[in-house]
Design a protein around this motif. Structure first.
Motif, PDB file in Angstrom:
ATOM      1  N   LEU A 235      47.431  18.253  39.582  1.00  0.00           N
ATOM      2  CA  LEU A 235      48.586  17.583  38.997  1.00  0.00           C
ATOM      3  C   LEU A 235      48.925  18.217  37.652  1.00  0.00           C
ATOM      4  O   LEU A 235      48.032  18.559  36.876  1.00  0.00           O
ATOM      5  N   GLY A 236      50.210  18.357  37.372  1.00  0.00           N
ATOM      6  CA  GLY A 236      50.669  18.878  36.087  1.00  0.00           C
ATOM      7  C   GLY A 236      51.451  17.809  35.344  1.00  0.00           C
ATOM      8  O   GLY A 236      52.486  17.334  35.839  1.00  0.00           O
ATOM      9  N   ALA A 237      50.970  17.421  34.171  1.00  0.00           N
ATOM     10  CA  ALA A 237      51.615  16.373  33.379  1.00  0.00           C
ATOM     11  C   ALA A 237      52.642  16.999  32.449  1.00  0.00           C
ATOM     12  O   ALA A 237      52.432  17.128  31.240  1.00  0.00           O
ATOM     13  N   ALA A 238      53.786  17.399  32.994  1.00  0.00           N
ATOM     14  CA  ALA A 238      54.813  18.067  32.198  1.00  0.00           C
ATOM     15  C   ALA A 238      55.782  17.091  31.542  1.00  0.00           C
ATOM     16  O   ALA A 238      56.762  17.519  30.938  1.00  0.00           O
ATOM     17  N   GLU A 265      51.131  16.192  23.073  1.00  0.00           N
ATOM     18  CA  GLU A 265      52.378  15.425  23.100  1.00  0.00           C
ATOM     19  C   GLU A 265      53.478  16.212  22.380  1.00  0.00           C
ATOM     20  O   GLU A 265      53.277  16.753  21.300  1.00  0.00           O
ATOM     21  N   GLY A 266      54.625  16.281  23.010  1.00  0.00           N
ATOM     22  CA  GLY A 266      55.752  16.985  22.428  1.00  0.00           C
ATOM     23  C   GLY A 266      55.771  18.482  22.680  1.00  0.00           C
ATOM     24  O   GLY A 266      56.657  19.179  22.202  1.00  0.00           O
ATOM     25  N   ALA A 270      57.775  23.297  30.054  1.00  0.00           N
ATOM     26  CA  ALA A 270      57.694  24.465  30.914  1.00  0.00           C
ATOM     27  C   ALA A 270      56.321  25.133  30.812  1.00  0.00           C
ATOM     28  O   ALA A 270      55.781  25.618  31.817  1.00  0.00           O
ATOM     29  N   SER A 271      55.723  25.146  29.603  1.00  0.00           N
ATOM     30  CA  SER A 271      54.408  25.773  29.438  1.00  0.00           C
ATOM     31  C   SER A 271      53.332  24.975  30.163  1.00  0.00           C
ATOM     32  O   SER A 271      52.411  25.549  30.753  1.00  0.00           O
ATOM     33  N   VAL A 272      53.451  23.648  30.124  1.00  0.00           N
ATOM     34  CA  VAL A 272      52.477  22.810  30.834  1.00  0.00           C
ATOM     35  C   VAL A 272      52.602  23.029  32.341  1.00  0.00           C
ATOM     36  O   VAL A 272      51.599  23.146  33.057  1.00  0.00           O
TER      37      VAL A 272
END
Length: 402
Positions: A235-238, A265-266, A270-272
């Motif tokens: 899972l990716g938390a974007a 946070e913040g 896209a990087s996440v």
């Protein structure tokens, strides 16, 4: 005579003194000879360490001072071992329900909330006389259920033609209505989820939608659906704008043993998303699901950012699935949202949440016609396994449940 006595006493005195002097000289020697000899220490001396040399420290008088030897053999002290930290037992992983039991719940839940719609249709069609007023009432019922004007007109026309040809009397109205509703929902659409990527890489699912539709919860529940199918998931938390989103997703992952990639946070979503996909590739996962922040469809900047997330992901792996999460209770407003999201990220499937809480099941038909893509999943409640694959037959049967 007197003189002779004096000589005798002198000789006696000298003799006594000689004896005393002799005794003083001989007795100490005898005592020294009588003292026992010390034991032979040649063997033990070889075992003793040599005396320490002066360590160079001096007293005020300038003499070297030796370190005092220990009084006895040095005690061997074992190092104290730090207590081993208590290891918390690993949480027992949950076993999500399979598709079969979810479909049973789908029918039960929909029948409990949607049958008002179905019963209304059956009541109208079973009237003794189907005049224009009856058909108008039927149209109103369908439109109120968010079927949409075009789909409603199409359904009513087909029903009128069939009943005109076959005759209302002796016709099983339930069967006719089921067949026409099933055609409207379109059972021929491919509702399977893409769970196999190209070239052995993970299939990537991007989950999008506006605020408040339940995207993060849907991602967690979708992970459970895939785990039940024996798929490995990352899972990716974007969604980096909502502080609780990553924590919430982490909780969903822990319950079924699915890793979650998150960022500060913040940070840049896209990087996440990029890191989540890279982690999925490294772990040889079957599916990577990327949760995105909710955004209003009329905010151009946010929609452009969503497009950027998709482009960054595709630098590594093509996006296999873009799921748009819609609240079933929003009706026609949900269609406006769907149009914009489809233009930005090419939506491939729809997830309808809160479908069990509304009698407006016609949104299934409307959104499919608007986007040209199928409803693939439906949310049926707050339970962890209340996300089910959409089945057209089960949906229509639930609508017409008595």
């Amino acid at each position: 005579m007197d003189t002779l006595s004096e000589y005798i006493w002198l000789i006696l005195v000298l003799g006594v003194l000689a004896v005393v002097l002799l005794a003083a000289l001989v007795v100490p020697r005898l005592r020294r000879r009588a003292r026992p000899l010390p034991p032979d220490r040649s063997s033990s001396d070889d075992l003793l360490p040599p005396p320490p040399e002066a360590d160079g420290r001096t007293t005020d008088a300038g003499t070297a001072v030796l370190d005092e030897p220990p009084a006895g053999p040095a005690a061997v002290t074992e190092p104290e071992l730090a207590p081993e930290p208590e290891v918390a037992p690993a949480p027992e992983l949950e076993r999500p329900e399979g598709a079969a039991s979810r479909l049973v719940r789908l029918r039960q839940r929909l029948a409990g909330s949607q049958n008002v719609f179905g019963r209304g249709l059956l009541a109208l069609l079973s009237r003794d006389r189907l005049d224009d007023d009856a058909w108008e009432d039927l149209e109103d019922t369908l439109i109120t259920a968010d079927v949409g004007v075009a789909a409603t007109t199409e359904l009513v026309e087909r029903l009128r033609n069939r009943l005109r040809i076959e005759g209302a009397e002796g016709t099983d109205l339930r069967t006719v209505l089921r067949e026409e509703l099933l055609t409207l929902v379109d059972p021929t659409l491919d509702r399977t989820l893409a769970t196999q990527g190209a070239d052995g890489k993970p299939a990537v699912t991007l989950v999008v939608g506006v605020n408040g539709t339940g995207k993060t919860t849907t991602v967690g529940k979708l992970a459970r659906v895939l785990v039940a199918e024996e798929k490995s998931v990352v899972l990716g938390a974007a969604d980096t704008f909502r502080a609780a989103a990553a924590e919430q997703l982490g909780t969903w992952g822990e319950r079924v043993g699915v890793p979650v990639v998150r960022g500060p946070e913040g940070s840049d979503p896209a990087s996440v998303a990029f890191e989540a996909v890279r982690s999925g590739v490294e772990q040889d996962a079957d599916v990577v699901i990327v949760d995105t922040a909710g955004r209003l469809q009329n905010k151009a900047g946010l929609m452009d950012e969503l497009g950027k997330v998709k482009r960054v992901i595709e630098k590594q792996v093509p996006v296999s699935e873009v799921l748009l999460v819609l609240d079933a209770t929003t009706g026609q407003n949900g269609l406006a949202q769907a149009r914009v999201f489809s233009e930005v990220v090419n939506v491939t499937g729809v997830v309808l949440t809160k479908l069990d809480g509304s009698a407006k099941g016609g949104i299934v038909v409307a959104v499919q016609r608007e986007l040209g893509v199928p409803v693939k999943l439906v949310g049926l409640g707050e339970g962890a396994d209340d996300l089910a694959p959409f089945d057209a037959g089960a949906f229509v049967d639930a609508l017409l449940e008595a």
